[in-house]
Scaffold this motif. Structure first.
Motif, PDB file in Angstrom:
ATOM      1  N   LEU A 179      34.225  34.888  99.374  1.00 19.54           N
ATOM      2  CA  LEU A 179      35.439  34.657  98.596  1.00 19.54           C
ATOM      3  C   LEU A 179      36.298  33.616  99.293  1.00 19.54           C
ATOM      4  N   PRO A 180      37.065  32.870  98.526  1.00 19.09           N
ATOM      5  CA  PRO A 180      37.990  31.915  99.145  1.00 19.09           C
ATOM      6  C   PRO A 180      39.157  32.662  99.777  1.00 19.09           C
ATOM      7  N   ASP A 181      40.037  31.933 100.406  1.00 20.62           N
ATOM      8  CA  ASP A 181      41.248  32.525 100.976  1.00 20.62           C
ATOM      9  C   ASP A 181      42.097  33.073  99.830  1.00 20.62           C
ATOM     10  N   LEU A 182      42.317  34.374  99.841  1.00 19.72           N
ATOM     11  CA  LEU A 182      43.089  35.040  98.797  1.00 19.72           C
ATOM     12  C   LEU A 182      44.471  35.459  99.276  1.00 19.72           C
ATOM     13  N   THR A 183      44.827  35.157 100.513  1.00 14.26           N
ATOM     14  CA  THR A 183      46.090  35.653 101.065  1.00 14.26           C
ATOM     15  C   THR A 183      47.306  35.111 100.318  1.00 14.26           C
ATOM     16  N   GLY A 184      47.164  34.013  99.610  1.00 18.82           N
ATOM     17  CA  GLY A 184      48.260  33.495  98.790  1.00 18.82           C
ATOM     18  C   GLY A 184      48.563  34.379  97.589  1.00 18.82           C
ATOM     19  N   LEU A 185      47.714  35.369  97.335  1.00 17.65           N
ATOM     20  CA  LEU A 185      47.894  36.280  96.197  1.00 17.65           C
ATOM     21  C   LEU A 185      48.520  37.609  96.610  1.00 17.65           C
ATOM     22  N   ARG A 186      49.029  37.681  97.834  1.00 23.04           N
ATOM     23  CA  ARG A 186      49.589  38.949  98.329  1.00 23.04           C
ATOM     24  C   ARG A 186      50.667  39.498  97.400  1.00 23.04           C
ATOM     25  N   ASP A 187      51.599  38.644  97.001  1.00 20.52           N
ATOM     26  CA  ASP A 187      52.703  39.104  96.161  1.00 20.52           C
ATOM     27  C   ASP A 187      52.191  39.607  94.811  1.00 20.52           C
ATOM     28  N   LEU A 188      51.257  38.887  94.224  1.00 18.41           N
ATOM     29  CA  LEU A 188      50.680  39.338  92.947  1.00 18.41           C
ATOM     30  C   LEU A 188      49.966  40.680  93.120  1.00 18.41           C
ATOM     31  N   ALA A 189      49.239  40.833  94.219  1.00 15.13           N
ATOM     32  CA  ALA A 189      48.539  42.093  94.470  1.00 15.13           C
ATOM     33  C   ALA A 189      49.536  43.247  94.604  1.00 15.13           C
ATOM     34  N   LEU A 190      50.624  43.014  95.314  1.00 15.43           N
ATOM     35  CA  LEU A 190      51.661  44.042  95.450  1.00 15.43           C
ATOM     36  C   LEU A 190      52.276  44.394  94.099  1.00 15.43           C
ATOM     37  N   GLN A 191      52.574  43.380  93.286  1.00 18.29           N
ATOM     38  CA  GLN A 191      53.146  43.629  91.966  1.00 18.29           C
ATOM     39  C   GLN A 191      52.177  44.416  91.084  1.00 18.29           C
ATOM     40  N   ALA A 192      50.889  44.082  91.164  1.00 16.96           N
ATOM     41  CA  ALA A 192      49.897  44.792  90.355  1.00 16.96           C
ATOM     42  C   ALA A 192      49.812  46.258  90.775  1.00 16.96           C
ATOM     43  N   LEU A 193      49.803  46.522  92.068  1.00 22.47           N
ATOM     44  CA  LEU A 193      49.749  47.910  92.529  1.00 22.47           C
ATOM     45  C   LEU A 193      51.002  48.673  92.119  1.00 22.47           C
ATOM     46  N   GLU A 194      52.139  48.015  92.179  1.00 23.70           N
ATOM     47  CA  GLU A 194      53.388  48.658  91.757  1.00 23.70           C
ATOM     48  C   GLU A 194      53.319  49.011  90.268  1.00 23.70           C
ATOM     49  N   ARG A 195      52.776  48.103  89.457  1.00 23.46           N
ATOM     50  CA  ARG A 195      52.650  48.365  88.020  1.00 23.46           C
ATOM     51  C   ARG A 195      51.711  49.536  87.769  1.00 23.46           C
ATOM     52  N   ILE A 196      50.614  49.603  88.506  1.00 20.54           N
ATOM     53  CA  ILE A 196      49.643  50.681  88.349  1.00 20.54           C
ATOM     54  C   ILE A 196      50.279  52.030  88.685  1.00 20.54           C
ATOM     55  N   MET A 197      51.217  52.022  89.619  1.00 20.63           N
ATOM     56  CA  MET A 197      51.871  53.256  90.061  1.00 20.63           C
ATOM     57  C   MET A 197      53.149  53.554  89.277  1.00 20.63           C
ATOM     58  N   THR A 198      53.359  52.844  88.164  1.00 21.63           N
ATOM     59  CA  THR A 198      54.544  53.029  87.326  1.00 21.63           C
ATOM     60  C   THR A 198      54.104  53.460  85.934  1.00 21.63           C
ATOM     61  N   GLU A 199      54.749  54.465  85.383  1.00 19.40           N
ATOM     62  CA  GLU A 199      54.444  54.913  84.019  1.00 19.40           C
ATOM     63  C   GLU A 199      54.794  53.813  83.014  1.00 19.40           C
ATOM     64  N   PRO A 200      54.066  53.729  81.931  1.00 19.08           N
ATOM     65  CA  PRO A 200      52.883  54.486  81.561  1.00 19.08           C
ATOM     66  C   PRO A 200      51.617  53.857  82.155  1.00 19.08           C
ATOM     67  N   SER A 201      50.871  54.646  82.911  1.00 19.26           N
ATOM     68  CA  SER A 201      49.664  54.187  83.584  1.00 19.26           C
ATOM     69  C   SER A 201      48.593  55.264  83.509  1.00 19.26           C
ATOM     70  N   GLU A 202      47.530  54.978  82.790  1.00 19.13           N
ATOM     71  CA  GLU A 202      46.461  55.953  82.618  1.00 19.13           C
ATOM     72  C   GLU A 202      45.810  56.323  83.949  1.00 19.13           C
ATOM     73  N   LEU A 203      45.568  55.350  84.817  1.00 19.18           N
ATOM     74  CA  LEU A 203      44.910  55.647  86.078  1.00 19.18           C
ATOM     75  C   LEU A 203      45.763  56.584  86.925  1.00 19.18           C
TER      76      LEU A 203
END
Length: 141
Positions: free
Chosen positions: A82-106
């Motif tokens: 994989l290429p360097d993905l560290t520039g996506l840290r903020d997006l990854a954090l936002q995605a995890l926050e969304r997953i942990m916020t209702e309404p979230s099936e997972l």
């Protein structure tokens, strides 16, 4: 739910995501990870589990490249580099926050079972993805 453990690649959807990354051209892999994360962030209503499972796997791939990150799953994760993905840290954090916020099936599915270890694993990813405060340097001695 085709899930066998709590890890980011311990479900059918995330394992398929690893395969999708392997099939993507080398120059497109960062875009696949970015698109997966932004898709989840942009969902306003009910967030379905498959989208979340892919995003957790994508966030784990970003975290694997950060200090303190664990390597991605060697069996179900992507095998191709994989290429360097560290520039996506903020997006990854936002995605995890969304997953942990209702309404979230997972989140709901894990709440129905013993989801404590899964939530702890998500928090671990969030901690790895959170950059240190400005001015704080790692002591590598």
């Amino acid at each position: 739910m085709g899930t066998w453990d709590i890890g980011p690649f311990d479900n059918d959807t995330a394992a398929d995501f690893g395969g999708d990354l392997d099939e993507a051209a080398a120059g497109e892999r960062e875009g696949v990870v970015r698109g997966t994360l932004t898709h989840v962030i942009d969902i306003v209503g009910y967030l379905e589990a498959p989208e979340s499972e892919r995003a957790v796997a994508a966030a784990a791939l970003v975290a694997a490249q950060c200090p303190g990150g664990e390597p991605s799953d060697p069996i179900h994760g992507p095998e191709e580099p994989l290429p360097d993905l560290t520039g996506l840290r903020d997006l990854a954090l936002q995605a995890l926050e969304r997953i942990m916020t209702e309404p979230s099936e997972l989140m709901d599915l894990w709440a129905e079972s013993d989801g404590g270890p899964w939530r702890a694993d998500i928090r671990r990813l969030q901690n790895v993805l959170t950059p240190p405060p400005p001015g704080e340097q790692l002591n590598l001695v």
